[in-house]
Design a protein around this motif. Structure first.
Motif, PDB file in Angstrom:
ATOM      1  N   PRO A  80      44.697  48.166  41.069  1.00 49.76           N
ATOM      2  CA  PRO A  80      44.531  49.512  40.506  1.00 49.76           C
ATOM      3  C   PRO A  80      43.131  49.714  39.934  1.00 49.76           C
ATOM      4  N   GLU A  81      42.820  50.960  39.652  1.00 50.50           N
ATOM      5  CA  GLU A  81      41.554  51.272  38.988  1.00 50.50           C
ATOM      6  C   GLU A  81      41.593  50.895  37.514  1.00 50.50           C
ATOM      7  N   LEU A 111      40.630  36.146  33.738  1.00 51.32           N
ATOM      8  CA  LEU A 111      40.371  37.003  34.895  1.00 51.32           C
ATOM      9  C   LEU A 111      39.174  36.534  35.714  1.00 51.32           C
ATOM     10  N   GLU A 112      38.323  35.667  35.138  1.00 50.82           N
ATOM     11  CA  GLU A 112      37.185  35.142  35.883  1.00 50.82           C
ATOM     12  C   GLU A 112      37.633  34.322  37.088  1.00 50.82           C
ATOM     13  N   LEU A 116      46.936  42.435  40.093  1.00 48.41           N
ATOM     14  CA  LEU A 116      45.781  42.829  40.900  1.00 48.41           C
ATOM     15  C   LEU A 116      45.931  42.414  42.355  1.00 48.41           C
ATOM     16  N   TYR A 117      46.516  41.257  42.593  1.00 48.62           N
ATOM     17  CA  TYR A 117      46.688  40.821  43.980  1.00 48.62           C
ATOM     18  C   TYR A 117      47.607  41.758  44.754  1.00 48.62           C
ATOM     19  N   PRO A 174      35.990  39.235  43.068  1.00 51.06           N
ATOM     20  CA  PRO A 174      35.208  39.723  41.921  1.00 51.06           C
ATOM     21  C   PRO A 174      34.956  41.224  41.930  1.00 51.06           C
ATOM     22  N   THR A 175      34.833  41.824  43.109  1.00 49.41           N
ATOM     23  CA  THR A 175      34.545  43.268  43.145  1.00 49.41           C
ATOM     24  C   THR A 175      35.715  44.088  42.619  1.00 49.41           C
ATOM     25  N   VAL A 176      36.927  43.542  42.718  1.00 51.13           N
ATOM     26  CA  VAL A 176      38.088  44.231  42.150  1.00 51.13           C
ATOM     27  C   VAL A 176      37.993  44.224  40.626  1.00 51.13           C
TER      28      VAL A 176
END
Length: 286
Positions: free
Chosen positions: A222-223, A246-247, A217-218, A252-254
């Motif tokens: 991706p969606e 993942l918390e 993610l960093y 957080p918006t990702v």
């Protein structure tokens, strides 16, 4: 007769093939891979397998392999589980033999392409496909197009350093065999029966997979992340600990906009191989 696309999924133990015609995958077959034989013997085995499909009007041949590929030239650079298959001009060999367009890519890239073209990834422009099995593979789709990188090496998070080893060590079947001396499938049966050690194994696995997803993610945000491979079938056993991991992601918006989905297709390797041909030649099969 409608134009057909042949997809091959070449692995260390088996070669699977299937035909895409009228938008449907059919005539799926498999043979054993002569992994210990010479390069010439392996090439002739692949050619003979393709010949068995020549009663179809083939528009092209797509091939996924578990290793790095010079995608433009169709050169297999190396396969760790097929020793003789190093720097093999597979595309040139097959084009000369059959006179058909041939496209070759890494099998994890084929998985990402397949789920985007035919599976649960169809509605996303940006996705990452992760295959969870004996090892772990990754493929990337950006703006609706497969991104392979140099020598199809994009998405090789398996080799990125993590803890005292790499992500593959902790996010594939190797984790269960190394630390719990068991296959994921047998451990899953025990976990579902309430075995606390087996339950712990999948909780730890989920944590590690969550750390890998944060790493992805960093870089890409991706969606969707689509999980494939045999271990995906144990998802209920590791989902909670994965999401807990993942918390800790800094944005957080990702996470809020991320979907983690399971591939519903068992033949994603073949689907991905035929997708290579469709995407490259824009063949319409319907």
């Amino acid at each position: 007769m409608e134009k057909a696309i042949l997809g091959l999924d070449i692995g260390g133990t088996g070669i699977k093939g299937g035909i895409l015609i009228n938008g449907e995958l059919e005539d799926i077959r498999s043979i054993s891979t002569p992994a210990k034989e010479t390069k010439e013997h392996i090439l002739e085995t692949i050619a003979a397998f393709i010949e068995s499909y020549l009663h179809y009007d083939l528009a092209g041949i797509g091939i996924g392999i578990p290793g790095l590929v010079n995608v433009r030239e169709g050169i297999v650079l190396g396969l760790s589980n097929i020793p003789a298959f190093q720097h093999v001009e597979l595309k040139k060999f097959l084009v000369q033999r059959f006179g058909k367009p041939v496209f070759i890519n890494n099998d994890a890239n084929c998985f990402a392409s397949g789920v985007h073209k035919f599976g649960v990834g169809r509605k996303f422009n940006h996705l990452v496909g992760l295959t969870l099995g004996t090892g772990i593979g990754g493929g990337i789709v950006i703006n609706g197009h497969l991104y392979s990188g140099v020598n199809s090496a994009a998405g090789e998070w398996c080799s990125a350093s993590y803890l005292d080893h790499d992500y593959e060590h902790y996010c594939s079947g190797k984790f269960f065999e190394k630390y719990y001396h068991s296959k994921p499938k047998s451990l899953a049966k025990k976990a579902l029966a309430g075995d606390p050690i087996a339950i712990q194994a999948f909780e730890e696995f989920g944590h590690h997979l969550g750390e890998l997803i944060k790493h992805i993610l960093y870089g890409l945000a991706p969606e969707a992340i689509i999980l494939g491979g045999s271990i995906r079938k144990t998802y209920p056993l590791f989902k909670k600990s994965m999401m807990k991991s993942l918390e800790g992601f800094n944005y957080p918006t990702v996470i809020e906009n991320l979907q983690i989905l399971l591939s519903e297709m068992d033949e994603t390797g073949i689907h991905g191989a035929v997708a290579l041909v469709e995407l490259e030649t824009e063949i319409v099969n319907n």
